[in-house]
Design a protein around this motif. Structure first.
Motif, PDB file in Angstrom:
ATOM      1  N   SER A 107       5.289 -49.138 135.662  1.00 30.65           N
ATOM      2  CA  SER A 107       5.298 -50.015 136.834  1.00 30.65           C
ATOM      3  C   SER A 107       6.582 -50.832 136.901  1.00 30.65           C
ATOM      4  O   SER A 107       7.220 -50.930 137.954  1.00 30.65           O
ATOM      5  N   GLN A 138       4.042 -59.318 139.978  1.00 32.42           N
ATOM      6  CA  GLN A 138       2.951 -58.357 139.814  1.00 32.42           C
ATOM      7  C   GLN A 138       2.567 -58.385 138.336  1.00 32.42           C
ATOM      8  O   GLN A 138       3.432 -58.273 137.464  1.00 32.42           O
ATOM      9  N   HIS A 140       1.130 -56.663 135.810  1.00 30.86           N
ATOM     10  CA  HIS A 140       1.363 -55.758 134.680  1.00 30.86           C
ATOM     11  C   HIS A 140       2.816 -55.323 134.522  1.00 30.86           C
ATOM     12  O   HIS A 140       3.108 -54.447 133.734  1.00 30.86           O
ATOM     13  N   MET A 192      -5.932 -57.673 140.437  1.00 28.35           N
ATOM     14  CA  MET A 192      -5.317 -57.254 141.684  1.00 28.35           C
ATOM     15  C   MET A 192      -5.886 -58.005 142.888  1.00 28.35           C
ATOM     16  O   MET A 192      -7.093 -58.175 142.991  1.00 28.35           O
ATOM     17  N   ASP A 228       1.326 -51.121 145.766  1.00 28.42           N
ATOM     18  CA  ASP A 228       0.758 -50.492 146.960  1.00 28.42           C
ATOM     19  C   ASP A 228      -0.731 -50.214 146.761  1.00 28.42           C
ATOM     20  O   ASP A 228      -1.530 -50.353 147.684  1.00 28.42           O
ATOM     21  N   GLY A 229      -1.106 -49.858 145.532  1.00 26.77           N
ATOM     22  CA  GLY A 229      -2.528 -49.641 145.261  1.00 26.77           C
ATOM     23  C   GLY A 229      -3.309 -50.934 145.427  1.00 26.77           C
ATOM     24  O   GLY A 229      -4.446 -50.948 145.919  1.00 26.77           O
ATOM     25  N   GLU A 230      -2.685 -52.023 145.052  1.00 22.97           N
ATOM     26  CA  GLU A 230      -3.306 -53.344 145.136  1.00 22.97           C
ATOM     27  C   GLU A 230      -3.665 -53.714 146.577  1.00 22.97           C
ATOM     28  O   GLU A 230      -4.518 -54.575 146.815  1.00 22.97           O
ATOM     29  N   ASN A 258       5.357 -47.370 145.161  1.00 22.30           N
ATOM     30  CA  ASN A 258       5.666 -46.227 144.310  1.00 22.30           C
ATOM     31  C   ASN A 258       4.669 -45.105 144.550  1.00 22.30           C
ATOM     32  O   ASN A 258       4.653 -44.105 143.842  1.00 22.30           O
ATOM     33  N   GLN A 260       1.783 -44.586 143.884  1.00 19.76           N
ATOM     34  CA  GLN A 260       0.757 -44.279 142.895  1.00 19.76           C
ATOM     35  C   GLN A 260       0.032 -45.541 142.465  1.00 19.76           C
ATOM     36  O   GLN A 260       0.595 -46.626 142.486  1.00 19.76           O
ATOM     37  N   LYS A 391       7.256 -44.262 140.576  1.00 24.50           N
ATOM     38  CA  LYS A 391       6.589 -44.820 139.401  1.00 24.50           C
ATOM     39  C   LYS A 391       7.197 -44.190 138.145  1.00 24.50           C
ATOM     40  O   LYS A 391       7.351 -42.970 138.071  1.00 24.50           O
TER      41      LYS A 391
END
Ligand SMILES: Cc1ncc(C[n+]2csc(CCOP(=O)(O)OP(=O)(O)O)c2C)c(N)n1
Ligand SMILES: [Mg+2]
Lengths: 890, 63
Positions: A107, A138, A140, A192, A228-230, A258, A260, A391
């Motif tokens: 990440s 962010q 992590h 998240m 983006d997943g968040e 990214n 992913q 990623k």
């Protein structure tokens, strides 16, 4: 779909040519004006021609509009290389020692340039730590931030080696946790979704402070970095409209696209950037897309027929991931190869060249242009930057780059390390890589990189992240101040609710000379429920643009007054938003150097079980303030039924270590608790916050009994001693409104010649915490003598079984069982609530005066102190039905 | 995104869609038309004048 079919090419051509000529001769603004005019005309005609919320999959900022880069690209690249390297080294080293330690590599690799352009050119620091920008990292990617601090000399190699090794002190937490690193991290951003919603309300609080003349906003910005997943978390996108409505032009989101998340692609079959663009545009944010790196400029420039652009627009994220995972030859075949014409256009490029066509989020120039535009934009809107990245960027396709499992990689083989070293030109030999743990690399003190690093941060005002720990001390009025005295005296015959008692204390505080302006009442659309509407006029409701209408109740004393200087934050129906708002206010001392005293007053049921994760994060962020659960108690908010009746918030609150909780009954208890809380938090700087429940049942409030004060704080005190001459005794414990049932039970028991001492238990949670510490001490040093827990001390010289009753689950009172020096019986409200009168509900849940008295007699009977006859008599008198179903299952 | 592949070529000439349509119907090449509008924008009158001028020319020649 008829309207998307081309039926007259030449007509289309005329329109497009016309628009192009306007852009060409008169510029973008004129074109926009014409477009808007067309749009409003079509609106007026009811044509229903929707504006699209998407633009082509390309950079928002044209190459010709990119500013010159003010930094030294070569040095910045070297710095990034070293930071990337060390971010990986700390995780790899930690996991070499213990595979269970964990951590993330991919990440930060994808977002390194996004952060570094910020650190070198944008993020403002300040010596006081209360003036610069606020950056929500962010969670992590923390290794990358630690790695930068290491280069800055703020963290040592020993500390890096203690990443995720915190026990014993001196370690580095997995994620940003102010509780664990209070002079460093400011904001908890895992889990998240918590980062973005907090950032929005933080930016709003800064405007509020500015508008109320409490702290000028200046040029300060809030930057929130997220995945983006968040963005699939409701908290992430749920408050976007607030940000535009409040004109938060001090807010910048940077979304690392990214493509992913943990398991796989965020939108394998679609395009996440497209989806996010339309969400943000629809919420009236500025959207700046950073899609392609400079390598693509020439290809796009010569894309006269739009073929390349069209392909870019139509390629789905799953394919984009493949291109990076499989390399240049694959990309030639499967991307450009979809169109022979495009294949020809990249003929002159080698596979390596194609592989090195980067995405915008890895290109400092493109990122700088976007940040610059975001910072300079003055249209009153918040801005989001959507940055297209890979990623695991730079890890190499065989070693995790764009790999389906990239997220979980935390170790690297020798080959991978060598490739990484070569890729980032880190001066480490094969020998060093082979012989020991992956070494850290820090350019020397006199290296140009090091100079540059410090020079940039000095120019920008100081190092980040950094949290202020030097707080203002407020002087809190004593209990005999008029803010509190009315409550101490009681209400005589007058019946009021504990909510009203609380509101009076709160009102008193808002009028206090020194504290008044610091009080921040926060309400999610329930002020009238709590009888707080009087504050609307008195304090005003904060409205950034002032009140633009005459409220319909303007003629009344308590009208709905909105004001740019309003003090109340009326959040509307968003508990998550209101909680984020409270967190921002409750950490104002750390982020703005201005101590605020926020009170978040809400429907108790929609508190911890709805915003529990934010409340946990609040504890982590060392918030100071009051959370006040209104209409509390399973049987007390009687009419509202199952989904409204809170019988467990105290248990949930008790899970948060620095949350101190109270379930008071009487006005003087509230006064004592609030006054004590203020003193603890704002004068003595205890890192804790308070939760209290208040109820809407009306009753008379007595004056404070002598000597009750300490007990109110520690958790219980004797409210009413039973008749001395009775030798058959019980101890009745009650809290909240049910304490009054215990008082009534005492009367009932007199008829059976049983005396009852009645105790007000303001907090079973506090009693237990203290008792647990007592046990622990005894266990650690058994030879020493300790003062017994408050609860044991209180009850050990009293005779008779102990009966406790509350409006909460039995576990709430049961939690102190181990320290009750006698037989202990607990009544509570386990089970789903329902609507009825309070009387009926208390009978249903078996917590009313009759059940309390009955339980007392049964307990005495078991001890042989009253006869079975008496119990039977009582059963009849109290209409106890032994065969009824338990409320837990009925 | 239906129009992605239409190339915009006519932007050297500054004119509104209706003027362009008029020119197309009359078979006028806008490149030959003298603009009278702000920033050299060709307006309807310019196209009409142009046609009038061409017709006049033709009449004059045939006379
Ligand atoms: C509420 C919550 N659910 C799950 C997780 C576990 N988790 C941590 S990172 C991650 C994936 C994040 O993907 P994305 O937001 O795209 O960030 P990236 O690492 O790709 O930048 C998950 C599921 C979490 N931290 N919080
Ligand atoms: Mg992601």
């Amino acid at each position: 779909m008829k309207d998307t079919v081309e039926i007259d090419k030449s007509e289309t051509q005329e329109w497009l040519d016309a628009l192009a000529s306007v852009v060409d001769r008169e510029g973008e603004n004129r074109a926009r004006f014409l477009f808007n005019s067309l749009h409003s005309y079509s609106d007026k005609q009811g044509l229903n021609i929707a504006r699209t919320f998407n633009t082509a999959h390309r950079n928002t900022i044209a190459v010709s509009d990119e500013p010159d880069y003010p930094g030294n690209l070569d040095i910045e690249r070297k710095l990034r290389a070293a930071i990337r390297w060390n971010s990986i080294a700390m995780v790899v080293r930690a996991n070499a020692k213990d595979k269970s330690i964990g951590g993330h590599l991919a990440s930060y690799m994808s977002s390194s340039t996004l952060y570094e352009v910020g650190f070198n050119h944008f993020f403002k620091g300040s010596p006081t730590r209360c003036e610069g920008d606020l950056v929500y990292f962010q969670g992590h990617i923390s290794p990358g931030i630690y790695a930068r601090s290491y280069l800055e000399g703020r963290l040592s190699e020993e500390q890096l080696d203690r990443f995720r090794r915190e026990v014993g002190g001196g370690g580095l937490p997995s994620y940003p946790h102010p509780y664990l690193m209070p002079d460093y991290w400011q904001f908890s951003t895992v889990s998240m979704g918590l980062g973005p919603i907090q950032a929005i309300y933080q930016a709003r609080l800064m405007k509020y402070l500015h508008n109320r003349d409490l702290k000028p906003l200046g040029e300060r910005k809030v930057w929130a970095f997220l995945g983006d997943g968040e963005c699939d978390e409701v908290e992430t996108l749920g408050a976007l409209n607030l940000a535009s409505r409040e004109k938060l032009d001090n807010l910048i989101f940077v979304i690392n696209c990214n493509l992913q998340r943990l398991d796989g692609p965020v939108r394998g079959n679609d395009r996440v950037m497209e989806e996010l663009e339309s969400s943000f545009l629809g919420s009236h944010w500025n959207v700046i897309k950073v899609v392609w790196g400079s390598g693509w400029d020439a290809l796009l420039e010569s894309d006269h027929d739009g073929r390349l652009q069209r392909l870019m627009n139509e390629t789905v994220d799953g394919e984009y991931q493949n291109f990076k995972a499989q390399g240049g030859a694959y990309t030639r075949r499967h991307f450009f190869g979809k169109d022979p014409e495009l294949l020809a256009r990249v003929e002159h490029l080698s596979d390596q060249d194609i592989e090195e066509l980067t995405r915008g989020g890895h290109d400092s120039l493109k990122i700088y242009a976007a940040y610059q535009k975001a910072v300079k934009t003055t249209n009153g809107k918040p801005t989001v930057i959507l940055a297209h990245t890979v990623k695991g960027y730079g890890m190499g396709s065989e070693h995790g780059e764009a790999d389906m499992e990239a997220h979980n990689i935390k170790t690297m083989e020798l080959e991978g390390l060598k490739r990484l070293r070569d890729r980032f030109a880190i001066p480490v030999s094969d020998e060093q890589l082979k012989s020991g743990p992956m070494p850290y690399y820090r350019p020397g003190n006199d290296a140009p990189e090091t100079d540059y690093l410090h020079a940039r941060r000095t120019l920008l005002g100081g190092y980040l992240p950094a949290r202020n720990t030097d707080h203002e001390t407020l002087s809190i009025p004593a209990l005999d101040d008029k803010v509190f005295t009315a409550q101490l005296k009681g209400t005589g015959e007058r019946k009021i609710s504990s909510t009203m008692a609380f509101v009076r204390v709160l009102t008193g505080l808002t009028k206090h000379k020194q504290l008044g302006e610091r009080i921040v009442p926060i309400i999610p659309d329930e002020a009238r429920t709590f009888g707080m509407e009087g504050m609307f006029r008195q304090l005003g409701i904060y409205a950034a643009g002032g009140q633009k209408y005459a409220p319909v109740d303007a003629g009344q004393i308590m009208y709905y007054r909105e004001d740019i200087k309003g003090q109340i934050l009326e959040e509307g129906i968003t508990e998550a938003g209101a909680m984020a708002s409270w967190i921002a206010a409750a950490t104002s001392h750390a982020n703005h150097g201005k101590m605020l005293i926020p009170f978040y007053i809400y429907y108790a049921m929609f508190g911890f079980q709805r915003i529990g994760d934010l409340a946990w994060a609040a504890g982590d962020m060392l918030t100071r303030g009051f959370m006040v659960g209104g209409t509390a108690g399973r049987t007390t908010i009687n009419g509202e039924g199952l989904q409204h009746q809170d019988g467990h918030s105290h248990l949930m609150a008790s899970a948060i270590p620095n949350c101190r909780t109270y379930d008071p009954t009487y006005g003087y208890e509230i006064a004592v608790i609030v006054q004590h809380g203020l003193k603890e938090m704002y004068e003595r700087h205890k890192e804790c916050f308070y939760y209290l429940t208040i109820m809407n049942e009306n009753y008379a409030h007595p004056a404070m009994p002598d000597g009750a004060q300490e007990g109110i704080i520690r958790g219980m005190y004797l409210l009413q001693a039973g008749e001395d001459d009775q030798k058959t005794r019980v101890q009745l414990l009650g809290s909240g409104t049910i304490l009054r049932e215990a008082e009534a039970a005492r009367e009932l028991l007199l008829d059976f010649d049983v005396a009852a001492d009645v105790w007000s238990v303001t907090s079973f949670n506090e009693l237990r915490r203290e008792a647990l510490e007592y046990d622990r001490q005894r266990f650690m040093k058994p030879q020493e003598v300790y003062e017994k827990p408050w609860l044991t001390q209180a009850l050990e010289n009293r005779s008779g079984p102990v009966i406790a009753a509350t409006d909460y689950m039995k576990l709430y009172a049961d939690q102190v069982r181990a320290w009750v020096p006698n037989d202990y019986y607990v009544l509570g409200t386990d089970g789903f609530g329902r609507s009825d009168s309070r009387e009926q509900l208390r009978a249903f849940f078996e917590v009313d005066r009759y059940y309390i008295a009955w339980m007392a007699l049964v307990a005495l009977c078991e001890k042989g102190e009253v006869s079975a006859d008496i119990v039977e008599q009582a059963m009849n008198r109290f209409n106890i039905e032994p065969d009824r179903l338990s409320p837990l299952v009925s | 995104m239906e129009n992605d592949t239409i190339t915009v070529t006519g932007h050297q000439i500054h004119a509104a869609p209706c003027v362009r349509m008029l020119a197309r119907t009359l078979g006028v090449n806008l490149a030959e038309v003298e603009p009278s509008g702000l920033k050299e924008r060709i307006v309807e009158e310019d196209v009409k004048n142009f046609v009038r001028h061409v017709m006049d020319e033709r009449k004059r020649k045939s006379e």
